[in-house]
Each structure stands twice: as C-alpha cells, then as structure tokens.
Design a protein around this motif. Structure first.
Motif, PDB file in Angstrom:
ATOM      1  N   LEU A   1      55.599 104.387  21.118  1.00 16.79           N
ATOM      2  CA  LEU A   1      56.142 103.023  21.192  1.00 16.79           C
ATOM      3  C   LEU A   1      57.389 102.979  22.062  1.00 16.79           C
ATOM      4  O   LEU A   1      57.562 102.073  22.887  1.00 16.79           O
ATOM      5  CB  LEU A   1      56.446 102.530  19.777  1.00 16.79           C
ATOM      6  N   VAL A   2      58.277 103.958  21.904  1.00 15.47           N
ATOM      7  CA  VAL A   2      59.493 104.017  22.717  1.00 15.47           C
ATOM      8  C   VAL A   2      59.139 104.151  24.194  1.00 15.47           C
ATOM      9  O   VAL A   2      59.743 103.508  25.064  1.00 15.47           O
ATOM     10  CB  VAL A   2      60.397 105.179  22.261  1.00 15.47           C
ATOM     11  N   GLN A   3      58.137 104.950  24.501  1.00 15.54           N
ATOM     12  CA  GLN A   3      57.713 105.121  25.892  1.00 15.54           C
ATOM     13  C   GLN A   3      57.139 103.828  26.468  1.00 15.54           C
ATOM     14  O   GLN A   3      57.429 103.465  27.618  1.00 15.54           O
ATOM     15  CB  GLN A   3      56.688 106.245  25.985  1.00 15.54           C
ATOM     16  N   LEU A   4      56.324 103.124  25.679  1.00 12.27           N
ATOM     17  CA  LEU A   4      55.756 101.856  26.144  1.00 12.27           C
ATOM     18  C   LEU A   4      56.851 100.843  26.444  1.00 12.27           C
ATOM     19  O   LEU A   4      56.828 100.161  27.471  1.00 12.27           O
ATOM     20  CB  LEU A   4      54.799 101.294  25.096  1.00 12.27           C
ATOM     21  N   LEU A   5      57.811 100.725  25.523  1.00 14.65           N
ATOM     22  CA  LEU A   5      58.890  99.768  25.719  1.00 14.65           C
ATOM     23  C   LEU A   5      59.732 100.126  26.936  1.00 14.65           C
ATOM     24  O   LEU A   5      60.117  99.251  27.717  1.00 14.65           O
ATOM     25  CB  LEU A   5      59.776  99.700  24.474  1.00 14.65           C
ATOM     26  N   SER A   6      60.007 101.407  27.110  1.00  8.64           N
ATOM     27  CA  SER A   6      60.802 101.836  28.264  1.00  8.64           C
ATOM     28  C   SER A   6      60.106 101.470  29.568  1.00  8.64           C
ATOM     29  O   SER A   6      60.747 100.999  30.521  1.00  8.64           O
ATOM     30  CB  SER A   6      61.043 103.348  28.199  1.00  8.64           C
ATOM     31  N   ARG A   7      58.786 101.659  29.625  1.00 11.87           N
ATOM     32  CA  ARG A   7      58.028 101.292  30.824  1.00 11.87           C
ATOM     33  C   ARG A   7      58.080  99.790  31.080  1.00 11.87           C
ATOM     34  O   ARG A   7      58.284  99.350  32.216  1.00 11.87           O
ATOM     35  CB  ARG A   7      56.573 101.737  30.685  1.00 11.87           C
ATOM     36  N   ALA A   8      57.886  98.993  30.015  1.00 15.57           N
ATOM     37  CA  ALA A   8      57.876  97.543  30.176  1.00 15.57           C
ATOM     38  C   ALA A   8      59.240  97.036  30.628  1.00 15.57           C
ATOM     39  O   ALA A   8      59.343  96.178  31.515  1.00 15.57           O
ATOM     40  CB  ALA A   8      57.475  96.875  28.854  1.00 15.57           C
ATOM     41  N   LEU A   9      60.311  97.578  30.029  1.00 17.93           N
ATOM     42  CA  LEU A   9      61.655  97.130  30.382  1.00 17.93           C
ATOM     43  C   LEU A   9      62.026  97.553  31.792  1.00 17.93           C
ATOM     44  O   LEU A   9      62.597  96.766  32.565  1.00 17.93           O
ATOM     45  CB  LEU A   9      62.653  97.692  29.375  1.00 17.93           C
ATOM     46  N   MET A  10      61.682  98.773  32.167  1.00 15.74           N
ATOM     47  CA  MET A  10      61.972  99.240  33.519  1.00 15.74           C
ATOM     48  C   MET A  10      61.202  98.423  34.553  1.00 15.74           C
ATOM     49  O   MET A  10      61.738  98.101  35.626  1.00 15.74           O
ATOM     50  CB  MET A  10      61.620 100.726  33.647  1.00 15.74           C
ATOM     51  N   THR A  11      59.969  98.055  34.235  1.00 16.99           N
ATOM     52  CA  THR A  11      59.182  97.218  35.142  1.00 16.99           C
ATOM     53  C   THR A  11      59.877  95.888  35.387  1.00 16.99           C
ATOM     54  O   THR A  11      59.986  95.426  36.541  1.00 16.99           O
ATOM     55  CB  THR A  11      57.781  96.970  34.551  1.00 16.99           C
ATOM     56  N   GLN A  12      60.370  95.271  34.314  1.00 15.31           N
ATOM     57  CA  GLN A  12      61.035  93.981  34.475  1.00 15.31           C
ATOM     58  C   GLN A  12      62.338  94.117  35.266  1.00 15.31           C
ATOM     59  O   GLN A  12      62.609  93.322  36.169  1.00 15.31           O
ATOM     60  CB  GLN A  12      61.323  93.347  33.104  1.00 15.31           C
ATOM     61  N   ILE A  13      63.141  95.125  34.958  1.00 10.93           N
ATOM     62  CA  ILE A  13      64.428  95.313  35.640  1.00 10.93           C
ATOM     63  C   ILE A  13      64.216  95.563  37.135  1.00 10.93           C
ATOM     64  O   ILE A  13      64.913  94.991  37.983  1.00 10.93           O
ATOM     65  CB  ILE A  13      65.209  96.473  34.996  1.00 10.93           C
ATOM     66  N   GLN A  14      63.247  96.405  37.476  1.00 16.64           N
ATOM     67  CA  GLN A  14      62.990  96.695  38.887  1.00 16.64           C
ATOM     68  C   GLN A  14      62.506  95.461  39.629  1.00 16.64           C
ATOM     69  O   GLN A  14      62.919  95.200  40.770  1.00 16.64           O
ATOM     70  CB  GLN A  14      61.956  97.820  38.996  1.00 16.64           C
ATOM     71  N   HIS A  15      61.637  94.677  38.985  1.00 16.70           N
ATOM     72  CA  HIS A  15      61.104  93.500  39.648  1.00 16.70           C
ATOM     73  C   HIS A  15      62.177  92.432  39.814  1.00 16.70           C
ATOM     74  O   HIS A  15      62.228  91.741  40.845  1.00 16.70           O
ATOM     75  CB  HIS A  15      59.916  92.952  38.866  1.00 16.70           C
ATOM     76  N   VAL A  16      63.044  92.286  38.814  1.00 11.81           N
ATOM     77  CA  VAL A  16      64.141  91.319  38.920  1.00 11.81           C
ATOM     78  C   VAL A  16      65.056  91.691  40.086  1.00 11.81           C
ATOM     79  O   VAL A  16      65.504  90.814  40.845  1.00 11.81           O
ATOM     80  CB  VAL A  16      64.930  91.244  37.599  1.00 11.81           C
ATOM     81  N   ALA A  17      65.333  92.987  40.249  1.00 14.83           N
ATOM     82  CA  ALA A  17      66.194  93.429  41.351  1.00 14.83           C
ATOM     83  C   ALA A  17      65.592  93.046  42.698  1.00 14.83           C
ATOM     84  O   ALA A  17      66.289  92.542  43.596  1.00 14.83           O
ATOM     85  CB  ALA A  17      66.411  94.937  41.273  1.00 14.83           C
ATOM     86  N   ALA A  18      64.285  93.250  42.863  1.00 14.85           N
ATOM     87  CA  ALA A  18      63.624  92.893  44.119  1.00 14.85           C
ATOM     88  C   ALA A  18      63.617  91.388  44.319  1.00 14.85           C
ATOM     89  O   ALA A  18      63.864  90.888  45.432  1.00 14.85           O
ATOM     90  CB  ALA A  18      62.192  93.432  44.128  1.00 14.85           C
ATOM     91  N   CYS A  19      63.342  90.646  43.253  1.00 17.07           N
ATOM     92  CA  CYS A  19      63.303  89.187  43.340  1.00 17.07           C
ATOM     93  C   CYS A  19      64.661  88.623  43.734  1.00 17.07           C
ATOM     94  O   CYS A  19      64.762  87.704  44.552  1.00 17.07           O
ATOM     95  CB  CYS A  19      62.852  88.612  41.998  1.00 17.07           C
ATOM     96  N   ASN A  20      65.736  89.181  43.151  1.00 13.91           N
ATOM     97  CA  ASN A  20      67.085  88.704  43.469  1.00 13.91           C
ATOM     98  C   ASN A  20      67.413  88.884  44.948  1.00 13.91           C
ATOM     99  O   ASN A  20      68.152  88.096  45.542  1.00 13.91           O
ATOM    100  CB  ASN A  20      68.119  89.451  42.625  1.00 13.91           C
ATOM    101  N   ALA A  21      66.860  89.927  45.553  1.00 18.69           N
ATOM    102  CA  ALA A  21      67.152  90.211  46.960  1.00 18.69           C
ATOM    103  C   ALA A  21      66.318  89.379  47.921  1.00 18.69           C
ATOM    104  O   ALA A  21      66.751  89.121  49.052  1.00 18.69           O
ATOM    105  CB  ALA A  21      66.925  91.699  47.231  1.00 18.69           C
ATOM    106  N   LEU A  22      65.140  88.929  47.474  1.00 21.22           N
ATOM    107  CA  LEU A  22      64.191  88.339  48.418  1.00 21.22           C
ATOM    108  C   LEU A  22      63.944  86.842  48.253  1.00 21.22           C
ATOM    109  O   LEU A  22      63.483  86.208  49.205  1.00 21.22           O
ATOM    110  CB  LEU A  22      62.843  89.077  48.301  1.00 21.22           C
ATOM    111  N   HIS A  23      64.231  86.266  47.100  1.00 18.79           N
ATOM    112  CA  HIS A  23      63.808  84.897  46.845  1.00 18.79           C
ATOM    113  C   HIS A  23      64.975  83.947  46.605  1.00 18.79           C
ATOM    114  O   HIS A  23      66.087  84.369  46.271  1.00 18.79           O
ATOM    115  CB  HIS A  23      62.835  84.859  45.666  1.00 18.79           C
ATOM    116  N   SER A  24      64.708  82.673  46.790  1.00 23.89           N
ATOM    117  CA  SER A  24      65.742  81.650  46.686  1.00 23.89           C
ATOM    118  C   SER A  24      66.234  81.506  45.255  1.00 23.89           C
ATOM    119  O   SER A  24      65.543  81.868  44.292  1.00 23.89           O
ATOM    120  CB  SER A  24      65.195  80.297  47.168  1.00 23.89           C
ATOM    121  N   VAL A  25      67.443  80.950  45.123  1.00 18.76           N
ATOM    122  CA  VAL A  25      68.010  80.721  43.789  1.00 18.76           C
ATOM    123  C   VAL A  25      67.131  79.754  42.995  1.00 18.76           C
ATOM    124  O   VAL A  25      66.930  79.924  41.790  1.00 18.76           O
ATOM    125  CB  VAL A  25      69.451  80.174  43.903  1.00 18.76           C
TER     126      VAL A  25
END
Length: 262
Positions: free
Chosen positions: A123-147
C-alpha cells in the motif's frame, strides 16, 4: 462495496481484512476542518491521516515566502506515510482545503503493523507512486500551460474529491497559493473563467463551477493525470495487496476503530 463505505478511505478499504485488522484498533476518526494545517514543512510528522472525505493540498514553501501546490489528495491517498521510511520531517505543508473527515493513526502504531504486513508495505508503494506521478505532472504543467488552464485543472481535481456539489469553498488567497501567483493574477483568471462561463459565480470564499465548461478550459494534464493515478490505485492494481501472505498473528477482521469522533 459495503466495507469500502464503512472504511471510507479507498486504500484502507482495499486491504485484506486480516491486514486491515492490524490497524483498526488504533484508527481514530477525526474531523478535517477547513484551512486546518495537518503538518507544516520542516515539522516532525506526529500523525498519519487517511482521508475519508474532503480535499487536502500539499504546499511547497520557498525560503522567500512564495508557495505553490504540488498535489491535491482525498480518499484515494494518505498524509504522512513517509514515516514508513523512518522518522522524517515533512518536506511540505498539508492544508485542508475542503472540510471532511479522516482516520488518524500514530506513526509508531502504523510502523508496528507495517513490519507484520506485506500488504501494508505494498500500500505504501502504491501511494508513493500515485503521489509522485501527480507531483511530477504538476511540475511539467506549471512550466508549460497557462494560469487559466492550470486553475481549471486544480478546480477539477478538488471537485473530484468533494461531495458538496458544484460550489467549492475556495478563497482567492487559497487559489493564489495553489497556483503560485499573485492575487491580482487570480482576479484576472477568475474573470476570464466567468467570461467563458466555466465559473457560474465567484462570491467571497466560494466558487460555483460549470464542470463541463471547466473541462474544456483545462489543459490535457487533467485527464492524463487522472487516468494515470486511477490506474495506479485501480482495483486491478490493488489486487497485488491481496496476493501478499496474511499476517500470522492478526486480529479478527471485524475489529472496530478505537475511537470515532464526530
């Protein structure tokens, strides 16, 4: 489905009964108050929270005082599970943005159960993967897309994790924190969303959304991110938890929570 309703949190509900029974006597149901800070960046993590309802933002704070959200979580996640890796201080601040409830447990109690349960480690591994996926995608979105597109995405993520209809209890200060921009920028973006009718109204501290129009405004990151996170915590993925051998000395599967506070 019956057990998922009783437990409330999707991750806990997916555990095999014997593994969940290791946690159940030590889980305490607590309210999540609007704007409550569950843990601050740099502080020791004293409690682990498994949200049953509501939405919690994970906020990164920079030395100059600027802030930006890196993730929003609800009943598909947990707060403070990094303590499974050892006694750590929180790298982010966790703030309740939509009130709800959670099941709370001490890191010590959770660590004891973790040592006896391969399913909990999964369960800890699943949550870590899901959270890391969201954090990485948010970082890319912040750099590339409009407010404007980013705000639409955040509103959809929060709406997904609430059950209070189309009115979201969000102030301009909260939106500024989510986006990492000035409040003047937030005012401009809210005006643009109202013009496109993605926002029906924006009274003080409340935003009424039109979800269909908001999905049109949001960047593709919303759908891509949602699909990836859902796939990680899907029933198929969670079946791996049931493949783990049950703990040898587990409690009966129907042990009630230690305490439930309304």
């Amino acid at each position: 489905m019956e057990r998922a309703t009783r437990v409330g949190n999707r991750l806990l509900a997916a555990l095999p009964p014997a593994d969940f029974a290791l946690l159940a006597p030590h889980l305490r149901k607590v309210p999540l108050q609007h704007d409550e800070v569950l843990v601050r960046s740099g502080d020791r993590i004293d409690h682990i929270y498994f949200p049953c309802s509501g939405a919690i933002a994970l906020i990164m704070e920079l030395p100059n005082g600027q802030t930006a959200a890196t993730a929003v979580v609800g009943n598909d996640a947990a707060i403070g599970l990094m303590t499974a890796l050892g006694p750590l201080r929180s790298p982010m601040t966790a703030v309740v943005r939509v009130a709800g409830a959670a099941l709370q447990i001490s890191p010590t109690r959770f660590q004891t159960a973790l040592e006896r349960s391969p399913a909990l480690r999964g369960l800890v591994q699943l949550l870590s993967r899901a959270l890391m996926t969201q954090i990485q995608h948010v970082a890319a979105c912040n750099a590339l897309h409009s407010v404007e597109a980013r705000l639409a995405r955040w509103l959809l993520h929060i709406h997904d994790r609430t059950d209070g209809g189309d009115v979201l209890p969000l102030t301009q200060e909260t939106l500024s924190e989510l986006l990492g921009v000035r409040r003047t920028t937030v005012t401009h973006v809210i005006g643009a969303l109202r013009t496109s009718r993605a926002l029906k109204s924006s009274r003080r501290g409340q935003l009424e959304i039109d979800r269909r129009r908001l999905e049109v405004v949001a960047c593709e990151c919303y759908k891509v991110m949602s699909r990836r996170i859902d796939r990680i915590v899907s029933q198929d993925a969670l079946k791996v938890l049931h493949a783990a051998p049950p703990p040898n000395d587990s409690l009966p599967p129907d042990v009630p929570f230690a305490k439930a506070d309304s």
